[in-house]
Scaffold this motif. Structure first.
Motif, PDB file in Angstrom:
ATOM      1  N   ALA A   1      12.852  16.761   1.592  1.00  0.00           N
ATOM      2  CA  ALA A   1      11.586  16.662   2.331  1.00  0.00           C
ATOM      3  C   ALA A   1      10.443  17.190   1.729  1.00  0.00           C
ATOM      4  N   ASP A   2       9.513  15.493   1.776  1.00  0.00           N
ATOM      5  CA  ASP A   2       8.084  15.661   1.535  1.00  0.00           C
ATOM      6  C   ASP A   2       7.297  16.971   2.172  1.00  0.00           C
ATOM      7  N   THR A   3       7.142  17.964   2.327  1.00  0.00           N
ATOM      8  CA  THR A   3       6.839  18.930   3.674  1.00  0.00           C
ATOM      9  C   THR A   3       5.722  19.285   2.735  1.00  0.00           C
ATOM     10  N   GLY A   4       4.823  18.656   2.111  1.00  0.00           N
ATOM     11  CA  GLY A   4       3.673  19.228   0.761  1.00  0.00           C
ATOM     12  C   GLY A   4       2.208  18.356   1.883  1.00  0.00           C
TER      13      GLY A   4
ATOM     14  N   PRO B   1      10.171  13.467  10.242  1.00  0.00           N
ATOM     15  CA  PRO B   1      11.501  13.733   9.699  1.00  0.00           C
ATOM     16  C   PRO B   1      12.107  11.675   9.034  1.00  0.00           C
ATOM     17  N   GLN B   2      11.605  10.875   8.967  1.00  0.00           N
ATOM     18  CA  GLN B   2      11.680   9.288   9.150  1.00  0.00           C
ATOM     19  C   GLN B   2      11.937   8.714   7.016  1.00  0.00           C
ATOM     20  N   VAL B   3      11.158   9.726   6.575  1.00  0.00           N
ATOM     21  CA  VAL B   3      10.643   9.568   5.255  1.00  0.00           C
ATOM     22  C   VAL B   3      10.831  11.012   4.496  1.00  0.00           C
ATOM     23  N   HIS B   4      11.767  10.266   3.110  1.00  0.00           N
ATOM     24  CA  HIS B   4      11.838  11.936   2.385  1.00  0.00           C
ATOM     25  C   HIS B   4      11.421  11.627   1.146  1.00  0.00           C
ATOM     26  N   VAL B   5      10.775  11.476   0.447  1.00  0.00           N
ATOM     27  CA  VAL B   5      10.056  11.484  -1.417  1.00  0.00           C
ATOM     28  C   VAL B   5      10.978  12.125  -2.164  1.00  0.00           C
ATOM     29  N   GLY B   6      11.711  11.694  -3.527  1.00  0.00           N
ATOM     30  CA  GLY B   6      11.723  12.764  -4.284  1.00  0.00           C
ATOM     31  C   GLY B   6      11.664  12.162  -5.608  1.00  0.00           C
ATOM     32  N   ARG B   7      11.812  12.656  -7.231  1.00  0.00           N
ATOM     33  CA  ARG B   7      11.492  12.162  -7.957  1.00  0.00           C
ATOM     34  C   ARG B   7      13.493  11.994  -9.033  1.00  0.00           C
ATOM     35  N   GLY B   8      13.239  11.062  -9.225  1.00  0.00           N
ATOM     36  CA  GLY B   8      14.741  10.379  -9.802  1.00  0.00           C
ATOM     37  C   GLY B   8      14.719  10.747 -11.467  1.00  0.00           C
TER      38      GLY B   8
ATOM     39  N   VAL C   1      12.484   6.990  -3.028  1.00  0.00           N
ATOM     40  CA  VAL C   1      12.931   7.129  -1.213  1.00  0.00           C
ATOM     41  C   VAL C   1      13.644   6.739  -0.119  1.00  0.00           C
ATOM     42  N   GLY C   2      13.902   8.242   0.276  1.00  0.00           N
ATOM     43  CA  GLY C   2      14.399   8.071   1.813  1.00  0.00           C
ATOM     44  C   GLY C   2      14.019   7.736   2.846  1.00  0.00           C
ATOM     45  N   VAL C   3      14.865   6.636   4.181  1.00  0.00           N
ATOM     46  CA  VAL C   3      14.635   6.351   5.048  1.00  0.00           C
ATOM     47  C   VAL C   3      15.533   6.545   5.760  1.00  0.00           C
ATOM     48  N   SER C   4      15.329   7.223   7.176  1.00  0.00           N
ATOM     49  CA  SER C   4      16.329   6.793   7.696  1.00  0.00           C
ATOM     50  C   SER C   4      15.721   6.339   8.726  1.00  0.00           C
ATOM     51  N   GLY C   5      16.226   6.174  10.581  1.00  0.00           N
ATOM     52  CA  GLY C   5      15.969   6.188  11.619  1.00  0.00           C
ATOM     53  C   GLY C   5      15.586   4.203  12.496  1.00  0.00           C
ATOM     54  N   GLU C   6      15.020   4.551  12.753  1.00  0.00           N
ATOM     55  CA  GLU C   6      14.217   2.858  13.329  1.00  0.00           C
ATOM     56  C   GLU C   6      12.904   2.518  12.740  1.00  0.00           C
ATOM     57  N   LEU C   7      12.464   1.320  12.450  1.00  0.00           N
ATOM     58  CA  LEU C   7      11.951   0.837  11.849  1.00  0.00           C
ATOM     59  C   LEU C   7      10.775  -0.592  12.873  1.00  0.00           C
ATOM     60  N   ASP C   8      10.598  -0.230  13.535  1.00  0.00           N
ATOM     61  CA  ASP C   8       9.659  -1.303  14.390  1.00  0.00           C
ATOM     62  C   ASP C   8       8.871  -1.065  14.875  1.00  0.00           C
ATOM     63  N   LEU C   9       8.049  -1.575  15.965  1.00  0.00           N
ATOM     64  CA  LEU C   9       6.379  -1.231  16.308  1.00  0.00           C
ATOM     65  C   LEU C   9       5.352   0.279  16.787  1.00  0.00           C
TER      66      LEU C   9
ATOM     67  N   GLY D   1       6.593   1.969  12.513  1.00  0.00           N
ATOM     68  CA  GLY D   1       6.431   1.171  11.651  1.00  0.00           C
ATOM     69  C   GLY D   1       5.283   1.450  10.631  1.00  0.00           C
ATOM     70  N   PRO D   2       4.255   1.899  11.384  1.00  0.00           N
ATOM     71  CA  PRO D   2       2.994   2.640  10.902  1.00  0.00           C
ATOM     72  C   PRO D   2       3.085   3.741   9.794  1.00  0.00           C
ATOM     73  N   SER D   3       3.493   4.384  10.782  1.00  0.00           N
ATOM     74  CA  SER D   3       3.392   6.194  10.105  1.00  0.00           C
ATOM     75  C   SER D   3       4.256   5.875   8.704  1.00  0.00           C
ATOM     76  N   VAL D   4       5.685   5.188   8.994  1.00  0.00           N
ATOM     77  CA  VAL D   4       6.927   4.978   7.467  1.00  0.00           C
ATOM     78  C   VAL D   4       6.025   3.888   6.719  1.00  0.00           C
ATOM     79  N   GLU D   5       5.502   3.243   6.966  1.00  0.00           N
ATOM     80  CA  GLU D   5       5.003   2.460   6.200  1.00  0.00           C
ATOM     81  C   GLU D   5       3.198   3.260   5.344  1.00  0.00           C
ATOM     82  N   ALA D   6       3.067   4.220   6.101  1.00  0.00           N
ATOM     83  CA  ALA D   6       2.050   5.377   5.428  1.00  0.00           C
ATOM     84  C   ALA D   6       1.828   5.839   3.982  1.00  0.00           C
ATOM     85  N   ARG D   7       3.814   6.710   4.637  1.00  0.00           N
ATOM     86  CA  ARG D   7       4.349   7.388   3.314  1.00  0.00           C
ATOM     87  C   ARG D   7       4.900   6.868   2.674  1.00  0.00           C
ATOM     88  N   VAL D   8       5.410   5.119   2.561  1.00  0.00           N
ATOM     89  CA  VAL D   8       6.135   4.850   1.307  1.00  0.00           C
ATOM     90  C   VAL D   8       5.040   4.692   0.464  1.00  0.00           C
TER      91      VAL D   8
END
Length: 136
Positions: free
Chosen positions: A16-19, A25-32, A39-47, A50-57
């Motif tokens: 989880a990217d808490t920094g 809680p819909q976007v988790h970022v790590g290093r492979g 980047v793991g995304v969960s939940g619903e991507l809708d109107l 979408g904007p907050s998930v897009e910013a994180r991605v």
């Protein structure tokens, strides 16, 4: 219909990217690896989401110039047009930074079904039988 049997493991579990101070809680970022961002995304991507998930991605894509971004959408329960627009924006950003964007999906995942309905979002989609976020 039965769930696919897990048979292979791809990358480490994204932490989880808490920094960032963001509690989304819909976007988790790590290093492979050194050049791979997962980047793991969960939940619903809708109107609404979408904007907050897009910013994180997009922020995650920016951390991998010239590398690879693996975007796991297996835990996305609904992928609306806003989610598809986010994927296109991420693919465009990756191309602009010299990175590659790979979307990981189980063919039976809701997001995979939605992507089959839209015309060519310009993504590389890799079908796997186990979500990257659940791999160990």
């Amino acid at each position: 219909m039965t769930a696919p049997t897990p048979s292979r493991r791809l990358l480490s579990v994204p932490a989880a990217d808490t920094g960032t101070g963001d509690t989304d809680p819909q976007v988790h970022v790590g290093r492979g690896s050194a050049a791979t961002v997962v980047v793991g995304v969960s939940g619903e991507l809708d109107l609404a989401t979408g904007p907050s998930v897009e910013a994180r991605v997009l922020a995650a894509v920016d951390t991998a110039p010239g590398g690879r971004v693996v975007l796991d959408l297996n835990a996305v329960g609904f992928l609306g047009l806003r989610g598809v627009a986010m994927l296109r924006a991420a693919a465009d950003r990756a191309r602009a930074t010299g990175a590659s964007l790979v979307v990981v999906l189980d063919p039976a995942a809701p997001a995979a079904r939605a992507l089959r309905l839209v015309r060519g979002p310009g993504l590389t989609v890799v079908a796997v039988d186990e979500p990257v976020a659940d791999a160990s």
